[in-house]
Design an enzyme around this catalytic site. Sequence first.
Site, mmCIF file in Angstrom:
data_model
loop_
_atom_site.group_PDB
_atom_site.id
_atom_site.type_symbol
_atom_site.label_atom_id
_atom_site.label_comp_id
_atom_site.label_asym_id
_atom_site.label_seq_id
_atom_site.Cartn_x
_atom_site.Cartn_y
_atom_site.Cartn_z
ATOM 1 N N SER A 125 0.830 -1.207 0.000
ATOM 2 C CA SER A 125 0.000 0.000 0.000
ATOM 3 C C SER A 125 0.862 1.254 0.000
ATOM 4 C CB SER A 125 -0.865 -0.027 1.258
ATOM 5 O OG SER A 125 -1.468 1.214 1.482
ATOM 6 N N TYR A 150 -2.024 -1.412 11.050
ATOM 7 C CA TYR A 150 -2.311 -1.907 9.693
ATOM 8 C C TYR A 150 -1.171 -1.526 8.743
ATOM 9 C CZ TYR A 150 -3.954 -1.533 4.907
ATOM 10 O OH TYR A 150 -4.017 -1.596 3.548
ATOM 11 N N LYS A 154 1.915 -3.761 6.593
ATOM 12 C CA LYS A 154 2.292 -3.679 5.167
ATOM 13 C C LYS A 154 3.809 -3.520 5.053
ATOM 14 C CE LYS A 154 -1.707 -4.134 3.191
ATOM 15 N NZ LYS A 154 -2.017 -5.411 2.544
HETATM 16 C C1 WQD Z 1 -9.574 9.336 1.105
HETATM 17 C C2 WQD Z 1 -9.788 10.817 1.367
HETATM 18 C C3 WQD Z 1 -10.207 11.340 3.671
HETATM 19 C C4 WQD Z 1 -14.012 9.252 4.058
HETATM 20 C C5 WQD Z 1 -6.925 4.367 3.283
HETATM 21 C C6 WQD Z 1 -5.826 3.581 3.933
HETATM 22 C C7 WQD Z 1 -4.914 3.003 2.916
HETATM 23 C C8 WQD Z 1 -5.712 2.218 1.941
HETATM 24 C C9 WQD Z 1 -6.871 2.890 1.368
HETATM 25 C C10 WQD Z 1 -6.436 -0.024 2.379
HETATM 26 C C11 WQD Z 1 -9.082 11.293 2.628
HETATM 27 C C12 WQD Z 1 -11.417 11.643 2.829
HETATM 28 C C13 WQD Z 1 -12.828 9.778 3.568
HETATM 29 C C14 WQD Z 1 -15.078 10.141 4.372
HETATM 30 C C15 WQD Z 1 -13.702 11.996 3.684
HETATM 31 N N1 WQD Z 1 -5.665 0.883 2.085
HETATM 32 N N2 WQD Z 1 -12.672 11.114 3.379
HETATM 33 N N3 WQD Z 1 -14.868 11.470 4.160
HETATM 34 O O1 WQD Z 1 -7.220 7.326 3.987
HETATM 35 O O2 WQD Z 1 -6.347 7.767 1.642
HETATM 36 O O3 WQD Z 1 -6.374 5.464 2.544
HETATM 37 O O4 WQD Z 1 -7.627 3.510 2.410
HETATM 38 O O5 WQD Z 1 -6.971 -0.890 2.539
HETATM 39 O O6 WQD Z 1 -3.964 2.255 3.516
HETATM 40 O O7 WQD Z 1 -5.103 4.421 4.794
HETATM 41 O O8 WQD Z 1 -8.507 6.525 1.927
HETATM 42 O O9 WQD Z 1 -10.863 6.531 1.213
HETATM 43 O O10 WQD Z 1 -10.331 6.606 3.684
HETATM 44 O O11 WQD Z 1 -9.861 8.600 2.284
HETATM 45 O O12 WQD Z 1 -13.580 13.207 3.523
HETATM 46 O O13 WQD Z 1 -16.150 9.748 4.845
HETATM 47 O O14 WQD Z 1 -11.197 11.017 1.600
HETATM 48 O O15 WQD Z 1 -10.022 12.322 4.654
HETATM 49 O O16 WQD Z 1 -8.644 12.599 2.382
HETATM 50 P P1 WQD Z 1 -7.070 6.892 2.601
HETATM 51 P P2 WQD Z 1 -9.964 7.002 2.299
#
Ligand code: WQD
Length: 339
Positions: A125, A150, A154
Amino acid sequence: MKTVLVSGGAGYIGSHVTVELVQSGYNVVVADNFSNCDRTCFEGVQKILGRELPLEVVDFCDAAASDALFAKYHIDAVIHFAAFKAVGESVADPLKYYGNNLESFVNVISAARAHGCNNILFSSSATVYGETDKLPVTEQSERQPATSPYGNTKQICEDILRDCVKAYEGIHGIALRYFNPIGAHPSALIGELPRGVPANLVPYITQTAIGKRECLSIFGNDYPTPDGTCLRDYIDIVDLAKAHVAAVTRMVDGRMKLDYEIFNVGTGKPVSVMELVTTFEKVNNLKLNYRIAPRRPGDVTAIWADTAVGEKELGWKATRTLDETLASAWAWEKKLAGK
Ligand code: WQD
């Protein structure tokens, strides 16, 4: 015909990878313990392919069962997805993550080795890069200390693979570092199926649009980015799946330049949360209920991939547009809701 074992093959990424592998001429054995998914995607995979696939219900934390699986089939390469993936849960229960994610990978490598399977692909990741100002990140960018158990699993699994490749003659390893996988198969027969309240952005958006959630919270609009919301590299799930086919083929054809290789899997294009929301509204012709909420602890401001190495070495490039991907995510949500 080469045979690929896909551990965690009934999950979101594993099911899309299974489809692409079979469509590229591989035999695939799907293995999953269904601890974090149901049979929907596995059945969807069989529908897309129009035939049944071998399915093994295996927990890779069981070393004997892992070994038995490699004894039963002649496996040329294994792609290891089977793992827990909720960042928040890993903070609350680190032993669940260290126990499951590390032990299962050790067992997979041991069993592969014992049965002469020398090609191991690990699903890593972009989380391993952490917060950095040097953007886009290349495969050479330094990894930052993990911000969650988590993320740490990785990093440790990457290290386990690197060390095994170094120590054991003949073993080859590839780690693919995914950015943010989103969307669904164009057939709408497989897609993301989060359990409970989604932690990730796109499933939260689609569930809000369908009426399962009241309102999307946009976590922070005061970041130092053009519109104040975070920047990410959203990679279409089918494009991401195709990167696995390219990587596995490079391994089994003996075209690796190093015994252990790492590739970013992203688009190379940063997209803000706000841009993603407005694009979703535009392509699907709807209005989303959203509000600006405080920043989410642990979020990095911006991260996106340098994709040059993957393009050159894997001959792979993301091709689906954000519009197509967000339309596919919505089609899948509607299909789930029976609409
Ligand atoms: C994306 C953006 C949030 C939800 C995570 C893991 C990573 C990976 C994928 C997994 C961010 C914003 C999110 C919401 C929002 N692997 N957001 N409202 O955090 O980049 O990555 O998921 O299995 O390891 O860390 O992805 O989709 O959670 O967030 O505003 O309800 O959307 O703040 O900027 P992230 P995400």
